[in-house]
Design a protein around this motif. Structure first.
Motif, short mmCIF file in Angstrom:
data_model
loop_
_atom_site.label_atom_id
_atom_site.label_comp_id
_atom_site.label_asym_id
_atom_site.label_seq_id
_atom_site.Cartn_x
_atom_site.Cartn_y
_atom_site.Cartn_z
N GLU A 660 0.83 -1.20 0.00
CA GLU A 660 0.00 0.00 0.00
C GLU A 660 0.86 1.26 0.00
OE1 GLU A 660 -0.52 -2.53 2.09
OE2 GLU A 660 -2.42 -3.33 1.35
N LEU A 661 1.93 1.22 0.81
CA LEU A 661 2.84 2.37 0.87
C LEU A 661 3.53 2.58 -0.47
CD1 LEU A 661 3.92 4.42 2.97
CD2 LEU A 661 5.78 2.83 3.42
N LEU A 662 3.98 1.52 -1.11
CA LEU A 662 4.65 1.62 -2.40
C LEU A 662 3.69 2.07 -3.50
CD1 LEU A 662 6.88 -1.56 -2.14
CD2 LEU A 662 7.71 0.79 -2.37
N ALA A 663 2.46 1.56 -3.46
CA ALA A 663 1.48 1.97 -4.48
C ALA A 663 1.16 3.45 -4.34
CB ALA A 663 0.22 1.13 -4.35
N ALA A 664 1.00 3.92 -3.09
CA ALA A 664 0.74 5.35 -2.88
C ALA A 664 1.92 6.19 -3.32
CB ALA A 664 0.42 5.60 -1.41
N LEU A 665 3.14 5.72 -3.04
CA LEU A 665 4.34 6.44 -3.48
C LEU A 665 4.40 6.50 -5.00
CD1 LEU A 665 7.06 7.77 -2.71
CD2 LEU A 665 8.08 5.49 -2.77
N GLY A 666 4.09 5.39 -5.66
CA GLY A 666 4.08 5.39 -7.13
C GLY A 666 3.04 6.33 -7.71
N THR A 667 1.87 6.39 -7.09
CA THR A 667 0.81 7.28 -7.57
C THR A 667 1.23 8.74 -7.48
OG1 THR A 667 -0.88 5.67 -6.93
CG2 THR A 667 -1.58 7.96 -7.25
N VAL A 668 1.82 9.11 -6.33
CA VAL A 668 2.27 10.49 -6.15
C VAL A 668 3.39 10.82 -7.13
CG1 VAL A 668 3.37 12.09 -4.55
CG2 VAL A 668 1.56 10.57 -3.75
N ALA A 669 4.32 9.88 -7.33
CA ALA A 669 5.41 10.11 -8.28
C ALA A 669 4.88 10.23 -9.70
CB ALA A 669 6.43 8.98 -8.17
N ALA A 670 3.90 9.44 -10.06
CA ALA A 670 3.33 9.50 -11.40
C ALA A 670 2.64 10.84 -11.63
CB ALA A 670 2.35 8.36 -11.61
N GLN A 671 2.01 11.37 -10.61
CA GLN A 671 1.36 12.68 -10.75
C GLN A 671 2.37 13.79 -10.98
OE1 GLN A 671 -0.87 13.00 -7.12
NE2 GLN A 671 -2.47 11.57 -7.78
N GLN A 672 3.61 13.58 -10.56
CA GLN A 672 4.67 14.57 -10.77
C GLN A 672 5.49 14.28 -12.01
OE1 GLN A 672 6.86 14.33 -7.07
NE2 GLN A 672 5.51 15.81 -6.07
N GLY A 673 5.13 13.21 -12.76
CA GLY A 673 5.87 12.87 -13.96
C GLY A 673 7.21 12.23 -13.69
N ASP A 674 7.35 11.58 -12.56
CA ASP A 674 8.62 10.96 -12.15
C ASP A 674 8.60 9.49 -12.55
OD1 ASP A 674 10.92 10.09 -10.96
OD2 ASP A 674 10.56 11.10 -9.05
N LEU A 675 9.63 9.04 -13.27
CA LEU A 675 9.69 7.65 -13.70
C LEU A 675 9.93 6.68 -12.55
CD1 LEU A 675 11.69 7.77 -17.06
CD2 LEU A 675 9.25 7.30 -16.72
N SER A 676 10.34 7.18 -11.38
CA SER A 676 10.49 6.30 -10.23
C SER A 676 9.16 5.67 -9.83
CB SER A 676 11.08 7.06 -9.05
OG SER A 676 10.21 8.09 -8.60
N ALA A 677 8.07 6.24 -10.31
CA ALA A 677 6.76 5.65 -10.03
C ALA A 677 6.67 4.24 -10.58
CB ALA A 677 5.66 6.52 -10.64
N LEU A 678 7.32 3.98 -11.72
CA LEU A 678 7.24 2.66 -12.35
C LEU A 678 7.91 1.60 -11.47
CD1 LEU A 678 8.10 3.80 -15.97
CD2 LEU A 678 5.83 3.38 -14.98
N THR A 679 9.04 1.96 -10.86
CA THR A 679 9.72 1.02 -9.96
C THR A 679 8.85 0.72 -8.74
OG1 THR A 679 11.87 1.88 -10.67
CG2 THR A 679 11.80 0.63 -8.61
N ALA A 680 8.23 1.77 -8.21
CA ALA A 680 7.35 1.58 -7.06
C ALA A 680 6.16 0.70 -7.43
CB ALA A 680 6.88 2.94 -6.54
#
Length: 771
Positions: A660-680
């Motif tokens: 859940e923590l990783l999915a939320a981190l990926g969602t926030v990163a995706a909203q900022q256009g950060d590719l680290s969201a894909l790893t999360a």
């Protein structure tokens, strides 16, 4: 004792009013009566708190925190007294035992009393081993939980070893109170007398319940409730067998009938749970009790069992037919009538067995009387056996259909196979508290629902590894050994211990605080009479050489002041340091417990509050306990993306593998256009393989990220995002096809490839190959 401490500290220091306040707060704990009331109120509170299954709830944390604070104040009082005594060249007194090396038996007692401290220490070690543990929050709660059990066990032991009659009576009646509370509340919920919303499990799945309703009682889980009922049932039944015939008469206050009523209610509760594992464990425990008894007591054991089993089976059939919802008045009348008949017959077979056995043994009464007595006794035995067979037929016949269905059993074998894979990752020291709950979704081979591993011993092995498992096994083995080597009254608890240990092999009984409280109560009853009664099996030579050491130093003062008779500086220094360490541990536990309580209270207030005040409450909750992931996720949801990203990244320090923590981190990163969201997203999907809703949401976020990157002119990054999204979709689709190919698998999580995922998958494919 407390008066001496108070007077000396007040006279020799300048604490004044503060010391008087300290004495007022802690004086009740020094009396056996006050300690006994605290212990048994705690046990009743644990029963009413769903058996303390939810150890992170506010009520459980408050209960543990109060014990830590009280114990800290008590130890500080002893420590201050010892310091003052050393400054004035008096005897140094500390709350630690003075063991003689010539005594072997006391070390067994010390191990039984100290093993929970060892388990709490192993959990505490995981708090500093961040590379191994999975959750700092869960590990901290587990450490505090076992420290609480250790303190409660010591308090019960001190209570039992006290000289006051009140303390002994409280120990003797503690199990009786627990049995009455659990059985009466459960039966009251069936008859509509007590309102307990989750006391009865209602389901239309015949795999779970044949009749559609199973009794869970205060524990809200039928299997564990059945095991606890079976353990207490055997303890009450064996106590009933040991009672003299006079207890079944009016002059004795019908004590025998009171015990028989408890046996009947507990047996009725056991039958209504429909727990196959509890039935088997109870049968094994019953056989162990039969083997432990001899002569007339064995015969009475069988007769009482037959009478109460037949009565309970009759009641169970009627109540099950009504799906545990009978009309209150007819149900109460039926219960009263059957109970009255069972108690009358039980009293008759109990008194009759003794009278007729004695008549047959006395040759002076004549051969005719002896023959008549023997014949009538044989008739009663035959009647009891017939009633036993009838009871078994009535009770177990309706359950044979469900017993032959193995769907729920096969799901447990899947859990055990997955648990073995998880165990191999850290076999020696485990991975800290709640290892299975946090990790099972990443290794489960089939989409079952199982936040609990359905085996207490496996759960401990996953948390603490082989080291912790061996500590628990040695602790339980020491308790069992102490029971078996004693007289019949204490060894009668051995069948109950067998029931609890056997059933915990196949269910998560050890997740309940009540389970460990019962183990502690059995241990105390087994230990206490060894020293204080003349029936002690300790050899006379040992008693003559060190009786004063065992009786006055080790046992009754395990949590009281014990004079240091060696008067050696080394021994005094060691004991002073140990007492100071204990005070420091209790202080740390008190502070940690208060912080956890504050965090949970603020989180509960935030969930019940709307508006601008909610984020402020969440911030305070997270500040009180930074490892509280629930508060962190809630605060991140109410924060700006940049702040949320920082909050969630910091949360990975406390829980590295929380999907859940990783999915939320990926969602926030995706909203900022950060590719680290894909790893999360990839890590979150791997840690929760059979979560269709979460994987669908991650596919949508990956698609939107790819489109946003393309719109901003970042073509290469957009292609990378699309490729990662395609890989997520392929893994998701592969798992879904695997479930479709095996329709016989239990799909408790309703895992399937959603329509939204299919649409996003096609769009990601098109996006990838278009670029």
């Amino acid at each position: 004792m407390w008066r001496r401490i108070s007077e000396q500290v007040r006279d020799k220091t300048s604490f004044g009013l503060w010391w008087d306040a300290f004495i007022i707060l802690t004086k009740p704990l020094g009396a056996v009566g006050g300690l006994g009331g605290l212990v048994w109120i705690t046990i009743m509170a644990i029963c009413l708190n769903s058996g303390m299954f939810f150890t992170d709830s506010i009520s459980s944390l408050v209960l543990m925190g109060l014990w830590f604070v009280c114990a800290f104040l008590l130890v500080v009082g002893y420590l201050v007294k010892g310091i003052i005594g050393s400054l004035h060249n008096e005897k140094i007194m500390f709350p630690l035992p003075n063991l003689s090396p010539t005594q072997r038996t006391p070390y067994l007692y010390v191990w039984i009393c100290s093993a929970p401290f060892v388990i709490a220490g192993i959990y505490s070690l995981h708090l500093v081993m961040s590379s191994v543990r999975l959750s700092a929050y869960a590990t901290m709660i587990s450490a505090l939980e076992w420290l609480f059990y250790a303190l409660l066990g010591l308090a019960m032991f001190r209570l039992g070893m006290g000289d006051r009659e009140r303390g002994r009576k409280l120990i003797q009646h503690g199990l009786s109170w627990t049995s009455s509370l659990l059985s009466l509340s459960a039966v009251g919920s069936i008859l509509g007398i007590v309102s307990m919303p989750y006391a009865i499990l209602r389901t239309g799945d015949s795999e779970v319940s044949l009749t559609g309703a199973r009794l869970g009682g205060l524990l809200q889980y039928p299997n564990t409730f059945g095991a606890v009922a079976a353990a207490l049932l055997l303890e009450r039944l064996l106590l009933l067998v040991h009672r003299p015939s006079s207890d079944f008469k009016r002059s004795a206050g019908w004590k025998g009938q009171q015990g028989g009523a408890q046996v009947l209610l507990l047996l009725l509760c056991l039958l209504l749970t429909e727990s196959r594992g509890a039935y088997i464990a109870g049968a094994v425990g019953w056989a162990a009790g039969w083997l432990l008894l001899r002569g007339a007591e064995r015969s009475r054991f069988v007769r009482h069992s037959g009478v109460f089993l037949a009565a309970a089976a009759l009641l169970a059939r009627q109540l099950s037919a009504a799906q545990l919802a009978p009309s209150p008045l007819p149900g109460l009348l039926l219960l009263a009538a059957v109970m009255a008949a069972a108690l009358a017959l039980s009293g008759r077979v109990h008194r009759g067995g003794r009278a007729h056995g004695a008549a047959a043994a006395r040759g002076s009464s004549g051969p005719l009387v002896a023959a008549w007595g023997a014949g009538k006794s044989a008739y009663i035995k035959g009647l009891a056996l017939s009633l036993t067979g009838l009871g078994l037929l009535l009770a177990l016949a309706p359950l044979l259909t469900r017993g032959l269905r193995i769907a729920t059993l096969s799901a447990r074998w899947d859990m055990y196979a997955d648990a073995w894979k998880l165990f191999q990752r850290s076999p020696w020291i485990g991975r800290g508290g709640d290892t299975w709950r946090l990790s099972f979704r990443s290794i489960q081979s089939r989409p079952y629902v199982g936040a609990e591993v359905h085996s207490g011993f496996i759960d401990i092995a996953l948390d603490l590894g082989l080291v912790g498992l061996m500590v628990v096994l040695l602790w339980l083995g020491a308790i069992a050994w102490q029971m078996l080597r004693l007289h019949r009254v204490r060894s009668s608890l051995f069948p109950s211990l067998i029931v609890l240990c056997l059933h915990s092999l196949i269910d998560f009984d050890m997740s309940y605080g009540l389970y460990w409280v019962l183990i502690l109560m059995f241990a105390v009853v087994a230990l206490v009479p060894t020293v204080s009664s003349p029936e002690s099996p300790i050899p006379s030579k040992s008693c003559s050489r060190g009786a004063s050491t065992v009786n006055s130093a080790v046992m009754p003062e395990m949590v009281a002041i014990v004079p240091d008779r060696t008067i050696t500086m080394a021994a005094s220094t060691v004991r002073f340091a140990a007492t100071g360490l204990l005070a420091a541990v209790l202080l740390a536990a008190s502070v940690a417990g208060l912080h956890l309580v504050a965090s949970q209270l603020l989180l509960a207030r935030a969930e019940a509050t709307a508006g601008t005040e909610q984020p402020l409450l969440l911030q305070r909750s997270l500040a009180a306990s930074p490892s509280n992931t629930a508060a962190r996720l809630a605060l991140a949801a109410h924060s700006l993306p940049q702040k949320s990203f920082t909050l969630l990244q910091q949360g990975l320090r406390y829980e590295r593998e929380n999907p859940e923590l990783l999915a939320a981190l990926g969602t926030v990163a995706a909203q900022q256009g950060d590719l680290s969201a894909l790893t999360a997203f990839q890590r979150a999907a791997a840690l929760d393989r059979f979560n269709g809703a979460a994987q669908t949401n991650m596919l949508q976020q990956a698609y939107h990220l790819a489109r946003w990157l393309k719109a901003t002119g970042k073509e290469d990054e957009a292609r990378i995002a699309a490729e990662a999204g395609v890989r997520l979709y392929c893994n998701y689709s592969r798992l879904s096809d695997l479930i479709v190919q095996h329709p016989s698998w239990r799909n408790d999580r309703k895992f399937r490839l959603t329509l939204e995922a299919r649409v996003r998958g096609r769009q990601l494919y098109a996006f990838k190959y278009a670029h």
